[in-house]
Design an enzyme around this catalytic site. Structure first.
Site, mmCIF file in Angstrom:
data_model
loop_
_atom_site.group_PDB
_atom_site.id
_atom_site.type_symbol
_atom_site.label_atom_id
_atom_site.label_comp_id
_atom_site.label_asym_id
_atom_site.label_seq_id
_atom_site.Cartn_x
_atom_site.Cartn_y
_atom_site.Cartn_z
ATOM 1 N N HIS A 12 -1.658 4.524 4.175
ATOM 2 C CA HIS A 12 -2.546 3.766 3.264
ATOM 3 C C HIS A 12 -1.900 3.788 1.877
ATOM 4 O O HIS A 12 -1.942 4.783 1.176
ATOM 5 C CB HIS A 12 -3.927 4.421 3.208
ATOM 6 C CG HIS A 12 -4.912 3.644 2.380
ATOM 7 N ND1 HIS A 12 -6.170 3.313 2.848
ATOM 8 C CD2 HIS A 12 -4.839 3.125 1.129
ATOM 9 C CE1 HIS A 12 -6.817 2.639 1.910
ATOM 10 N NE2 HIS A 12 -6.026 2.511 0.848
ATOM 11 N N HIS A 14 -0.906 1.458 -1.824
ATOM 12 C CA HIS A 14 -0.993 0.273 -2.683
ATOM 13 C C HIS A 14 0.322 0.120 -3.440
ATOM 14 O O HIS A 14 0.693 1.008 -4.204
ATOM 15 C CB HIS A 14 -2.148 0.409 -3.680
ATOM 16 C CG HIS A 14 -3.476 0.481 -2.994
ATOM 17 N ND1 HIS A 14 -4.197 -0.642 -2.661
ATOM 18 C CD2 HIS A 14 -4.186 1.535 -2.544
ATOM 19 C CE1 HIS A 14 -5.310 -0.279 -2.046
ATOM 20 N NE2 HIS A 14 -5.327 1.036 -1.951
ATOM 21 N N LEU A 15 0.979 -1.007 -3.205
ATOM 22 C CA LEU A 15 2.261 -1.231 -3.890
ATOM 23 C C LEU A 15 2.146 -2.257 -5.015
ATOM 24 O O LEU A 15 3.084 -2.432 -5.776
ATOM 25 C CB LEU A 15 3.323 -1.687 -2.885
ATOM 26 C CG LEU A 15 3.809 -0.612 -1.907
ATOM 27 C CD1 LEU A 15 4.814 -1.217 -0.919
ATOM 28 C CD2 LEU A 15 4.439 0.557 -2.642
ATOM 29 N N LYS A 95 -7.444 -5.033 6.787
ATOM 30 C CA LYS A 95 -8.220 -4.138 5.938
ATOM 31 C C LYS A 95 -9.516 -4.799 5.511
ATOM 32 O O LYS A 95 -9.492 -5.894 4.931
ATOM 33 C CB LYS A 95 -7.386 -3.780 4.695
ATOM 34 C CG LYS A 95 -8.123 -2.972 3.625
ATOM 35 C CD LYS A 95 -8.300 -1.513 4.029
ATOM 36 C CE LYS A 95 -9.106 -0.739 2.984
ATOM 37 N NZ LYS A 95 -8.382 -0.465 1.755
ATOM 38 N N HIS A 134 -12.548 0.261 4.155
ATOM 39 C CA HIS A 134 -12.970 1.010 2.972
ATOM 40 C C HIS A 134 -14.475 1.208 3.139
ATOM 41 O O HIS A 134 -15.257 0.293 2.885
ATOM 42 C CB HIS A 134 -12.649 0.243 1.689
ATOM 43 C CG HIS A 134 -13.040 0.990 0.450
ATOM 44 N ND1 HIS A 134 -12.132 1.348 -0.530
ATOM 45 C CD2 HIS A 134 -14.236 1.493 0.043
ATOM 46 C CE1 HIS A 134 -12.769 2.026 -1.481
ATOM 47 N NE2 HIS A 134 -14.045 2.119 -1.155
ATOM 48 N N HIS A 168 -9.282 6.739 3.793
ATOM 49 C CA HIS A 168 -9.467 7.728 2.716
ATOM 50 C C HIS A 168 -10.837 8.403 2.772
ATOM 51 O O HIS A 168 -11.625 8.285 1.839
ATOM 52 C CB HIS A 168 -9.207 7.109 1.335
ATOM 53 C CG HIS A 168 -9.788 5.748 1.107
ATOM 54 N ND1 HIS A 168 -11.118 5.470 1.262
ATOM 55 C CD2 HIS A 168 -9.204 4.585 0.739
ATOM 56 C CE1 HIS A 168 -11.321 4.200 1.005
ATOM 57 N NE2 HIS A 168 -10.178 3.642 0.690
ATOM 58 N N ASP A 240 -3.286 6.590 -0.241
ATOM 59 C CA ASP A 240 -4.074 5.719 -1.115
ATOM 60 C C ASP A 240 -3.535 5.788 -2.536
ATOM 61 O O ASP A 240 -4.271 5.638 -3.506
ATOM 62 C CB ASP A 240 -5.576 6.073 -1.075
ATOM 63 C CG ASP A 240 -6.450 4.964 -1.660
ATOM 64 O OD1 ASP A 240 -5.956 3.826 -1.800
ATOM 65 O OD2 ASP A 240 -7.603 5.241 -2.001
HETATM 66 ZN ZN LIG Z 1 -6.859 2.063 -1.014
#
Ligand SMILES: [Zn+2]
Length: 337
Positions: A12, A14-15, A95, A134, A168, A240
């Protein structure tokens, strides 16, 4: 003593995009073999073209690193089976964000009507595309995840062949749900294993530890540690890691997200050694993920960590990481592959 990890995976991540992508992607591609890349860009990734273009932008900034970005789409209940079939080979997961619950999730789902979701979720089940969720309601901030467990249960029972990843997780309620339904899995972050709400707001407010879902109580952290440190087969590491520029964190209206990617393996090594469960770290950071995401191809990479002090940079580009300026006990000494 040195610790060796085979092909660590971050399930998990985030880029972001543009300048931020250039700053943060190489910090993951260096030490991880691959990562599930979240689709919450502005606008979110919802088409095959956007997904392929984003994958190419990631590949362009990581150079020769051995690293596979596992791509995701932003869930829409309108995705047809034909569409999903056409994108299946490029896609690792989808997602789902409830509307407005975290960074760039305004276009998310505003209700959980089973019949409305059925065509897309059944197509995903048939095509073996996992659903990453999420899981927070719009209730009181400390209760949002626990309240969402009933939605996980509704999804798990209505779509028994769908692999559902509770992303998460931060509460003991989510940990308990893991063993109740065969098709529920979870990712756990580094920061939720390390901090509680006290570290965020118990003293002076620590904006760099503010994230969604918010860190919870000590007993929640204990429940997370119990399954992570034992590498429960249904949990995987997902950082995350969510970078924001310093001025978006140290401001009125602090953005949610903790930046952990470049330090995750070092801190996890220390945590697992401290609890005498270091032999479980390989499963937590790689093997479990391979067993859950059966379709992923994982490139070989061997990461060696040594007991040697490492001072965390105060910033990576414009981003302040967790433990900025502090000294960690373990450092990455060698990366092969
Ligand atoms: Zn996330």
């Amino acid at each position: 003593m040195s610790i060796t990890l085979n092909s660590p995976l971050d399930m998990h991540l985030h880029l972001r995009d543009e300048e931020m992508l250039k700053t943060v992607a190489p910090l993951s591609s260096q030490s991880f073999s691959g990562a599930i890349v979240m689709p919450n860009l502005v606008p979110p990734v919802t088409t095959k073209e956007e997904l392929i273009n984003y994958k190419n932008r990631i590949k362009n900034v990581i150079g020769d690193d051995t690293f596979t970005p596992y791509m995701t789409l932003f869930f829409k209940p309108t995705y047809s089976k034909e569409f999903l079939e056409s994108i299946r080979d490029e896609l690792t997961a989808i997602k789902l964000y409830p509307a407005g619950i975290t960074t760039n999730s305004e276009g998310g789902l505003s209700g959980f009507d089973v019949e409305e979701l059925r065509p897309t979720l059944e197509a995903m089940s048939e095509l073996e595309i996992p659903l990453c969720v999420h899981g927070e309601t719009n209730g009181f901030v400390m209760d949002r995840e626990a309240e969402f467990v009933s939605i996980y249960e509704m999804l798990a029972t209505n779509f028994p062949k769908l692999k559902i990843i509770m992303e998460h997780i931060t509460t003991k309620e989510s940990v308990e749900a893991l063993d109740k339904f065969e098709n529920l899995y979870a990712t756990i972050t580094l920061h939720h294993l390390m901090i509680t709400l006290d570290d965020v707001a118990g003293g002076m407010l620590q904006p760099h530890l503010f994230c969604k879902p918010i860190a919870k109580r000590p007993e929640d952290r204990e429940a997370l540690r119990r399954v992570a440190l034992n590498a429960h087969p249904k949990v995987m590491f997902g950082s995350d890691s969510a970078p924001h520029p310093q001025d978006a964190k140290e401001s009125c209206g602090c953005a949610a997200g903790v930046f952990t990617a470049p330090l995750a393996l070092q801190v996890l090594t220390e945590l697992f050694l401290e609890h005498s469960t270091i032999e479980k770290l390989q499963a937590f950071v790689s093997d479990n993920a391979r067993n859950i995401y059966t379709h992923i191809v994982v490139p070989n990479k061997i990461v060696t960590l040594e007991r040697e002090e490492f001072t965390v940079p105060k910033k990576y580009g414009k981003v302040v990481p967790i433990y900025a300026g502090e000294t960690l006990k373990y450092t990455i000494s060698k990366i092969e592959g």
